[in-house]
Design a protein around this motif. Structure first.
Motif, mmCIF file in Angstrom:
data_model
loop_
_atom_site.group_PDB
_atom_site.id
_atom_site.type_symbol
_atom_site.label_atom_id
_atom_site.label_comp_id
_atom_site.label_asym_id
_atom_site.label_seq_id
_atom_site.Cartn_x
_atom_site.Cartn_y
_atom_site.Cartn_z
ATOM 1 N N ILE A 77 -59.423 -32.713 3.025
ATOM 2 C CA ILE A 77 -60.878 -32.772 3.066
ATOM 3 C C ILE A 77 -61.471 -31.368 3.119
ATOM 4 C CG2 ILE A 77 -62.837 -33.482 4.504
ATOM 5 C CD1 ILE A 77 -61.145 -35.994 5.210
ATOM 6 N N HIS A 78 -60.874 -30.512 3.921
ATOM 7 C CA HIS A 78 -61.320 -29.118 4.018
ATOM 8 C C HIS A 78 -61.259 -28.452 2.650
ATOM 9 C CE1 HIS A 78 -60.956 -24.796 5.015
ATOM 10 N NE2 HIS A 78 -61.751 -25.104 6.018
ATOM 11 N N ASP A 79 -60.186 -28.688 1.916
ATOM 12 C CA ASP A 79 -60.014 -28.068 0.599
ATOM 13 C C ASP A 79 -60.989 -28.632 -0.438
ATOM 14 O OD1 ASP A 79 -57.992 -26.521 1.614
ATOM 15 O OD2 ASP A 79 -56.366 -27.761 0.823
ATOM 16 N N TRP A 80 -61.406 -29.894 -0.273
ATOM 17 C CA TRP A 80 -62.337 -30.511 -1.221
ATOM 18 C C TRP A 80 -63.762 -29.997 -1.058
ATOM 19 C CZ3 TRP A 80 -60.225 -36.057 -0.069
ATOM 20 C CH2 TRP A 80 -59.075 -36.278 -0.848
ATOM 21 N N LEU A 81 -64.063 -29.409 0.088
ATOM 22 C CA LEU A 81 -65.423 -28.941 0.344
ATOM 23 C C LEU A 81 -65.680 -27.580 -0.297
ATOM 24 C CD1 LEU A 81 -65.837 -29.872 4.104
ATOM 25 C CD2 LEU A 81 -67.219 -30.768 2.229
ATOM 26 N N PHE A 190 -63.622 -50.255 21.069
ATOM 27 C CA PHE A 190 -63.494 -49.050 20.255
ATOM 28 C C PHE A 190 -64.859 -48.364 20.155
ATOM 29 C CE2 PHE A 190 -60.035 -51.739 18.647
ATOM 30 C CZ PHE A 190 -58.972 -50.862 18.752
ATOM 31 N N PRO A 191 -65.101 -47.339 20.976
ATOM 32 C CA PRO A 191 -66.338 -46.563 20.808
ATOM 33 C C PRO A 191 -66.207 -45.655 19.586
ATOM 34 C CG PRO A 191 -65.011 -45.653 22.592
ATOM 35 C CD PRO A 191 -64.293 -46.878 22.102
ATOM 36 N N PHE A 192 -67.291 -45.512 18.839
ATOM 37 C CA PHE A 192 -67.289 -44.672 17.645
ATOM 38 C C PHE A 192 -68.192 -43.467 17.863
ATOM 39 C CE2 PHE A 192 -65.633 -48.496 15.745
ATOM 40 C CZ PHE A 192 -64.832 -48.039 14.712
ATOM 41 N N SER A 193 -67.668 -42.294 17.604
ATOM 42 C CA SER A 193 -68.452 -41.070 17.620
ATOM 43 C C SER A 193 -68.655 -40.576 16.200
ATOM 44 C CB SER A 193 -67.737 -39.981 18.440
ATOM 45 O OG SER A 193 -67.637 -40.347 19.799
ATOM 46 N N ILE A 194 -69.750 -39.845 15.993
ATOM 47 C CA ILE A 194 -70.024 -39.225 14.705
ATOM 48 C C ILE A 194 -70.007 -37.715 14.904
ATOM 49 C CG2 ILE A 194 -71.610 -39.017 12.760
ATOM 50 C CD1 ILE A 194 -72.719 -41.777 13.549
ATOM 51 N N TYR A 195 -69.157 -37.049 14.134
ATOM 52 C CA TYR A 195 -69.026 -35.604 14.213
ATOM 53 C C TYR A 195 -69.495 -34.971 12.909
ATOM 54 C CZ TYR A 195 -65.981 -36.383 18.257
ATOM 55 O OH TYR A 195 -65.469 -36.756 19.474
ATOM 56 N N VAL A 196 -69.956 -33.744 13.018
ATOM 57 C CA VAL A 196 -70.219 -32.952 11.822
ATOM 58 C C VAL A 196 -69.555 -31.600 12.014
ATOM 59 C CG1 VAL A 196 -72.429 -32.062 12.679
ATOM 60 C CG2 VAL A 196 -71.978 -32.100 10.224
ATOM 61 N N THR A 197 -68.928 -31.112 10.948
ATOM 62 C CA THR A 197 -68.284 -29.821 10.979
ATOM 63 C C THR A 197 -68.361 -29.210 9.583
ATOM 64 O OG1 THR A 197 -66.270 -28.625 11.609
ATOM 65 C CG2 THR A 197 -65.974 -30.757 10.560
ATOM 66 N N TYR A 198 -67.981 -27.958 9.457
ATOM 67 C CA TYR A 198 -68.262 -27.214 8.236
ATOM 68 C C TYR A 198 -67.034 -26.441 7.766
ATOM 69 C CZ TYR A 198 -72.871 -28.008 10.259
ATOM 70 O OH TYR A 198 -73.968 -28.591 10.845
ATOM 71 N N ARG A 199 -67.011 -26.197 6.460
ATOM 72 C CA ARG A 199 -65.972 -25.308 5.941
ATOM 73 C C ARG A 199 -66.462 -23.876 6.047
ATOM 74 N NH1 ARG A 199 -62.464 -25.094 0.326
ATOM 75 N NH2 ARG A 199 -61.522 -23.098 0.842
#
Length: 199
Positions: A77-81, A190-199
């Motif tokens: 995923i990192h490489d696709w960004l 099952f608690p769900f978290s939403i994360y955002v991160t960047y390349r």
């Protein structure tokens, strides 16, 4: 989530298109948008030959049971960004290491539910860092998922004997938050978290 993002961008006169990858054609066919590019394949093997501004992943990480496979997925995923690209990730997490071990036991090789590997919130942050992501933020929560023995019976054919075996394991364990014993079986949270991160 991806479709909604594309609609918002187009309303703002931004050029946007969506590519979906899933190993299940059935899941891809649920999306009726003819403008969406749909790729049936293993996300660890598919060759996209392009870069993206945004990658979104929902509820997929536990299907990669080992740390090595999780890091391999996140590296892809990192490489696709594109440089400066955004990764948005909705993921279910266990509250503690004890919870994680109990959930992994239930979704382990004994009970024919497909081997999965869950993570704690702290594991997720470590996995991102190991995969080259920076500026990691938890931006919200998705609705909590509740799963009981009834869903496992319907989906996997879990037997009464297996349910009793899981009950016994839960009752013998130290108190955990995500898995509870019930009179008829058990319930997983099952608690769900939403994360955002960047390349």
């Amino acid at each position: 989530m991806g479709e909604e993002l594309v609609r918002v961008l187009k309303r703002k006169n931004r050029n946007a298109n969506l590519t979906q990858i899933d190993i299940s054609k059935k899941h891809l066919d649920e999306n009726k948008n003819k403008e969406t590019t749909k790729i049936v394949g293993d996300v660890l093997k598919v060759d996209l030959q392009k870069k993206f501004d945004v990658v979104i992943m929902r509820s997929s990480l536990p299907y990669f049971p080992s740390v090595a496979l999780k890091v391999k997925l996140l590296n892809r995923i990192h490489d696709w960004l594109k440089r400066g690209g955004v990764f948005i990730h909705q993921v279910s997490t266990a509250d503690t290491e004890k919870d994680k071990k109990m959930i992994d036991y239930i979704y382990g090789p004994l009970f024919k539910m497909g081997v999965k590997g869950y993570s704690t919130r702290y594991d997720i942050l470590s996995l991102y860092q190991m995969s080259g992501f920076a500026r990691i933020q938890r931006i919200g929560k998705a609705p909590t998922l509740f799963v009981s023995e009834k869903e496992h019976q319907a989906r996997y054919g879990t037997t009464q004997k297996e349910i009793r075996q899981i009950q016994a394991k839960i009752r013998k364990s130290d108190k955990v938050k995500n898995v509870i014993w019930t009179k008829r079986g058990y319930r997983l949270t099952f608690p769900f978290s939403i994360y955002v991160t960047y390349r």
